[in-house]
Design an enzyme around this catalytic site. Structure first.
Site, PDB file in Angstrom:
ATOM      1  N   SER A  25       0.833  -1.209   0.000  1.00 30.23           N
ATOM      2  CA  SER A  25       0.000   0.000   0.000  1.00 30.23           C
ATOM      3  C   SER A  25       0.866   1.257   0.000  1.00 30.23           C
ATOM      4  O   SER A  25       2.002   1.257   0.471  1.00 30.23           O
ATOM      5  CB  SER A  25      -0.902   0.018   1.239  1.00 30.23           C
ATOM      6  OG  SER A  25      -1.720  -1.119   1.283  1.00 30.23           O
TER       7      SER A  25
HETATM    8  N1  SAH Z   1      -0.734  -4.899   4.082  1.00 22.68           N
HETATM    9  C1  SAH Z   1      -0.062  -5.150   2.811  1.00 22.68           C
HETATM   10  C2  SAH Z   1      -0.949  -4.789   1.640  1.00 22.68           C
HETATM   11  C3  SAH Z   1      -0.914  -5.853   0.614  1.00 22.68           C
HETATM   12  S1  SAH Z   1      -2.159  -5.793  -0.644  1.00 22.68           S
HETATM   13  C4  SAH Z   1       1.264  -4.462   2.748  1.00 22.68           C
HETATM   14  O1  SAH Z   1       1.580  -3.676   3.654  1.00 22.68           O
HETATM   15  O2  SAH Z   1       2.027  -4.717   1.832  1.00 22.68           O
HETATM   16  C5  SAH Z   1      -3.432  -6.790   0.070  1.00 22.68           C
HETATM   17  C6  SAH Z   1      -3.102  -8.214   0.374  1.00 22.68           C
HETATM   18  O3  SAH Z   1      -4.315  -8.826   0.826  1.00 22.68           O
HETATM   19  C7  SAH Z   1      -2.640  -9.055  -0.816  1.00 22.68           C
HETATM   20  O4  SAH Z   1      -1.407  -9.643  -0.518  1.00 22.68           O
HETATM   21  C8  SAH Z   1      -3.747 -10.090  -0.986  1.00 22.68           C
HETATM   22  O5  SAH Z   1      -3.282 -11.360  -1.426  1.00 22.68           O
HETATM   23  C9  SAH Z   1      -4.310 -10.164   0.420  1.00 22.68           C
HETATM   24  N2  SAH Z   1      -5.670 -10.702   0.541  1.00 22.68           N
HETATM   25  C10 SAH Z   1      -6.750 -10.470  -0.264  1.00 22.68           C
HETATM   26  N3  SAH Z   1      -7.816 -11.171   0.168  1.00 22.68           N
HETATM   27  C11 SAH Z   1      -7.411 -11.869   1.267  1.00 22.68           C
HETATM   28  C12 SAH Z   1      -8.037 -12.804   2.149  1.00 22.68           C
HETATM   29  N4  SAH Z   1      -9.313 -13.188   2.000  1.00 22.68           N
HETATM   30  N5  SAH Z   1      -7.305 -13.316   3.170  1.00 22.68           N
HETATM   31  C13 SAH Z   1      -6.012 -12.980   3.346  1.00 22.68           C
HETATM   32  N6  SAH Z   1      -5.365 -12.113   2.545  1.00 22.68           N
HETATM   33  C14 SAH Z   1      -6.040 -11.558   1.519  1.00 22.68           C
END
Ligand code: SAH
Length: 220
Positions: free
Chosen positions: A64
């Site tokens: 993000s």
């Molecule tokens: N907090 C992260 C943001 C990553 S983007 C950071 O700081 O980099 C969002 C993430 O959520 C992705 O890696 C995606 O695979 C995950 N995601 C989406 N749906 C999900 C679910 N149902 N359970 C766990 N992770 C999920």
């Protein structure tokens, strides 16, 4: 990987920019000044680490934007030793910020490859007390519930019932809700079945998906 004076200088500039955009929580700002964001990116993208933008981390996912991390973390009003559940580990940067602020962090990721890669850096102990799980976050993480705080870092069409259940009474959840674009919601659990909901403006996240993924294959 190294954290040089140059990186620290770039980080200070980024923190100034985030402050100018309206972030005021000093605990959030100092954690973001301390955590080397370039550790959480592939080396090919490390030069983008201190720009205020989202960056690809593989598998169609992103780390993000720093401002978004700051905004969500500020809304959480983190205090030391709080039990915090993060849905969407991704690069691990958001979890590292929470851990550095002294929270006890439980973070779940649905893509195995990302889970395995990020677990190494987060469970090194360098960013506080963080535990990683390979799970479908729509179900939360029941065995360690209830949580003082829950943060969702993917855009959800609706708020999963399991997450509401796993929140402590008096606890708060920050979750971007919407399909194409999202509204940042802060949900406060007033009693077993009463919630207050606040809207905190528009954002854009990768989608919150059901089920887990191993080596590119769905496994719901
Ligand atoms: N907090 C992260 C943001 C990553 S983007 C950071 O700081 O980099 C969002 C993430 O959520 C992705 O890696 C995606 O695979 C995950 N995601 C989406 N749906 C999900 C679910 N149902 N359970 C766990 N992770 C999920």
């Amino acid at each position: 990987m190294e954290d040089t004076y140059r990186h620290k200088g770039l980080r200070q500039k980024l923190i100034k920019a985030i402050r100018r955009k309206g972030i005021t929580d000093e605990n959030v700002l100092s954690a973001m000044e301390a955590v080397p964001r370039h550790f959480f990116l592939d080396s090919a993208f490390a030069h983008l680490a201190y720009k205020d933008q989202a960056v690809g981390i593989g598998g169609g996912q992103t780390i993000s934007q720093p401002y978004t991390v700051a905004f969500q973390t500020q809304l959480l009003e983190i205090k030391k030793r709080m039990r915090v559940l993060e849905i969407g580990t991704g690069s691990g940067y958001q979890a590292a910020i929470l851990g550095t602020m002294g929270a006890r962090v439980f973070t779940v990721e649905r893509i195995e490859e990302l889970y395995l890669k990020t677990k190494k850096i987060l469970e090194s102990g360098d960013f506080g007390n963080i535990r990683c799980y390979f799970r479908d976050g729509t179900k939360g993480l029941k065995e360690f519930a209830p949580y003082d705080r829950i943060i969702v870092t993917a855009g959800a069409g609706e708020v999963p019932e399991a997450l509401l259940e796993q929140l402590k009474i008096g606890g708060m959840m920050v979750i971007p809700v919407g399909v194409e674009t999202q509204v940042m919601k802060r949900i406060i659990k007033k009693s077993e079945n009463e919630y207050a909901e606040e809207d905190w403006g528009g954002f854009r996240f990768v989608p919150f998906l059901k089920g887990k993924e191993r080596g590119g294959r769905g496994d719901a």
